[in-house]
Scaffold this motif. Structure first.
Motif: not given
Length: 152
Positions: A70-82
């Motif tokens: 719902k927040l639009g947090i995808t695995p790719l965005s998490e990886l990028r953030s990490n």
């Protein structure tokens, strides 16, 4: 991935190995029937609690995934953030700062060395050009002298 988690959650509890079970059987002969029943009841209760906890955890993981979606947090965005956070952490580390300073210093020294080398080469070419021009001028004068004398 949820299929793997579900398979993990549905798996049977770990059982004792035969060797370990035989050791338990020896100690079980010392137990009274009442103690044995009490331990088996406690074991069954613990297995039920573990099963319930696994179900609660699966439910919470599912809700966690839904909220992130719902927040639009995808695995790719998490990886990028990490990766970004990791890069920032690495840059602030003492080892990185020391290495960066060492490489910067080495770069400055290398630049200075190449500059000195370039100046030396430039000076040598200048000397060579001056010598060549001087030789050319001398040769020209000799040629004029020979023409003047009529020796050519």
């Amino acid at each position: 991935m949820e299929t793997r988690q579900q398979e993990f959650l549905d798996s049977e509890p770990l059982r004792e190995t035969d060797e370990h079970t035989s050791d338990l059987n020896l100690s079980n002969s010392i137990m009274t029937e009442e103690e044995r029943e009490e331990i088996q009841l406690e074991l069954a209760k613990l297995e039920d609690e573990i099963s319930t906890l696994k179900q609660v955890l699966a439910s919470k993981e599912k809700r966690h995934t839904e909220l992130k979606h719902k927040l639009g947090i995808t695995p790719l965005s998490e990886l990028r953030s990490n990766l970004s956070r990791g890069w920032t952490d690495m840059q602030s580390s003492t080892a990185y700062k020391r290495t960066s300073e060492t490489l910067s210093s080495a770069g400055q020294k290398t630049t200075a060395a190449f500059s000195t080398l370039g100046s030396a080469i430039n000076r040598k070419f200048g000397d060579l050009l001056h010598l060549t021009l001087h030789e050319h001028a001398c040769h020209e004068k000799l040629s004029q002298l020979q023409v003047f004398r009529g020796e050519s």
